[in-house]
Design a protein around this motif. Sequence first.
Motif, PDB file in Angstrom:
ATOM      1  N   ALA A  81       0.826  -1.210   0.000  1.00 38.99           N
ATOM      2  CA  ALA A  81       0.000   0.000   0.000  1.00 38.99           C
ATOM      3  C   ALA A  81       0.858   1.257   0.000  1.00 38.99           C
ATOM      4  CB  ALA A  81      -0.936  -0.008   1.204  1.00 38.99           C
ATOM      5  N   LEU A  82       1.909   1.277   0.805  1.00 40.64           N
ATOM      6  CA  LEU A  82       2.773   2.459   0.872  1.00 40.64           C
ATOM      7  C   LEU A  82       3.574   2.639  -0.410  1.00 40.64           C
ATOM      8  CD1 LEU A  82       4.110   2.237   4.538  1.00 40.64           C
ATOM      9  CD2 LEU A  82       2.321   3.731   3.647  1.00 40.64           C
ATOM     10  N   ALA A  83       4.052   1.533  -0.978  1.00 37.18           N
ATOM     11  CA  ALA A  83       4.842   1.636  -2.210  1.00 37.18           C
ATOM     12  C   ALA A  83       3.985   2.149  -3.361  1.00 37.18           C
ATOM     13  CB  ALA A  83       5.442   0.277  -2.560  1.00 37.18           C
ATOM     14  N   LEU A  92       4.199  10.249   1.229  1.00 36.14           N
ATOM     15  CA  LEU A  92       4.210   8.903   1.796  1.00 36.14           C
ATOM     16  C   LEU A  92       5.616   8.319   1.887  1.00 36.14           C
ATOM     17  CD1 LEU A  92       1.061   7.221   0.198  1.00 36.14           C
ATOM     18  CD2 LEU A  92       1.339   8.142   2.503  1.00 36.14           C
ATOM     19  N   ARG A  93       6.608   9.011   1.335  1.00 37.91           N
ATOM     20  CA  ARG A  93       7.976   8.511   1.462  1.00 37.91           C
ATOM     21  C   ARG A  93       8.441   8.516   2.905  1.00 37.91           C
ATOM     22  NH1 ARG A  93      10.526  11.787  -3.755  1.00 37.91           N
ATOM     23  NH2 ARG A  93       9.312  10.676  -5.355  1.00 37.91           N
ATOM     24  N   ALA A  97       9.757   5.306   5.156  1.00 33.48           N
ATOM     25  CA  ALA A  97      10.928   5.257   6.037  1.00 33.48           C
ATOM     26  C   ALA A  97      10.548   4.688   7.403  1.00 33.48           C
ATOM     27  CB  ALA A  97      11.530   6.643   6.180  1.00 33.48           C
ATOM     28  N   LEU A  98       9.392   5.096   7.914  1.00 31.72           N
ATOM     29  CA  LEU A  98       8.930   4.538   9.187  1.00 31.72           C
ATOM     30  C   LEU A  98       8.634   3.046   9.049  1.00 31.72           C
ATOM     31  CD1 LEU A  98       6.525   7.372  10.411  1.00 31.72           C
ATOM     32  CD2 LEU A  98       8.810   6.826  11.279  1.00 31.72           C
ATOM     33  N   TYR A  99       8.086   2.668   7.912  1.00 22.49           N
ATOM     34  CA  TYR A  99       7.791   1.255   7.707  1.00 22.49           C
ATOM     35  C   TYR A  99       9.074   0.432   7.681  1.00 22.49           C
ATOM     36  CZ  TYR A  99       6.800  -3.089   5.308  1.00 22.49           C
ATOM     37  OH  TYR A  99       6.743  -4.421   4.975  1.00 22.49           O
ATOM     38  N   GLU A 100      10.139   0.955   7.084  1.00 19.69           N
ATOM     39  CA  GLU A 100      11.392   0.218   7.034  1.00 19.69           C
ATOM     40  C   GLU A 100      11.917  -0.054   8.446  1.00 19.69           C
ATOM     41  OE1 GLU A 100      12.703  -1.186   4.525  1.00 19.69           O
ATOM     42  OE2 GLU A 100      11.268  -0.370   3.067  1.00 19.69           O
ATOM     43  N   ARG A 101      11.781   0.913   9.330  1.00 19.99           N
ATOM     44  CA  ARG A 101      12.204   0.705  10.719  1.00 19.99           C
ATOM     45  C   ARG A 101      11.315  -0.333  11.397  1.00 19.99           C
ATOM     46  NH1 ARG A 101      12.281   6.456  13.465  1.00 19.99           N
ATOM     47  NH2 ARG A 101      12.749   5.097  15.255  1.00 19.99           N
TER      48      ARG A 101
END
Length: 238
Positions: A81-83, A92-93, A97-101
């Motif tokens: 969804a974020l991508a 949403l970038r 970044a938060l999702y990667e963490r």
Amino acid sequence: MEAALIIFALMLLTVVGLGAYLTVKAVGAAKRGVERTVAQARRSVEDTTLRAKSFGQVGVAGALAQLRLDLRTSMRATQQALAEGAQVDASLRESLALYERLSAHGHELDGELKRLEQEPDRQRTAELLPDLRERAAKIIQAADSLRWAARDRARRFAEDDISLLSEQIEMESGALRDWSREPVDDLAAAAAEWDATQAAAPAPAPKPTPASPPAALNPPAPTMQYPWQKAPRPESAG
């Protein structure tokens, strides 16, 4: 002659170098494509296995499989969804970044759950289950929050765009109706205005009557003959 040979050699080297570069790029792209395909196939097989374990096994093994399945499903859906949203919404970038963490914690927990599946001490694993469920619940809740926020944002943008587009279409439709309408009353009013303009214009001056031709051009009046005059002789007429 030597200059031509040097130029030809440089062109040949350029073509060879470009061909090698394109070959390396093509090989790299093909390799990445194969790796993505293999990774997707591996994930599909692992998810199917976890689903089968969660339904077919009871106790600690089934609980671990269900935790892994829930964690992986939520994280994968959020990533997708974020991508997709970041392609049209640059804001949403930061969410990515938060999702990667968050994904790092998810991978760590998934790895720990996977190792516990092979743990022979089921009693010790059962004692760890409450803490594992709490950690998984926090990660899943955070991932779900990011995913639904991104979807709500995209839906809100779509609704605003539809509303603005509807207003523009209504305005354009009204303009088209005004341009295409030519009522008879408007034509009659235009004709009356034209007639009034013509009536208000000054009348043209009358053309002058041509004067009578000069007297020299008039035929001579007949000579009056009186009775006391003698008739002219024939010889005097000549």
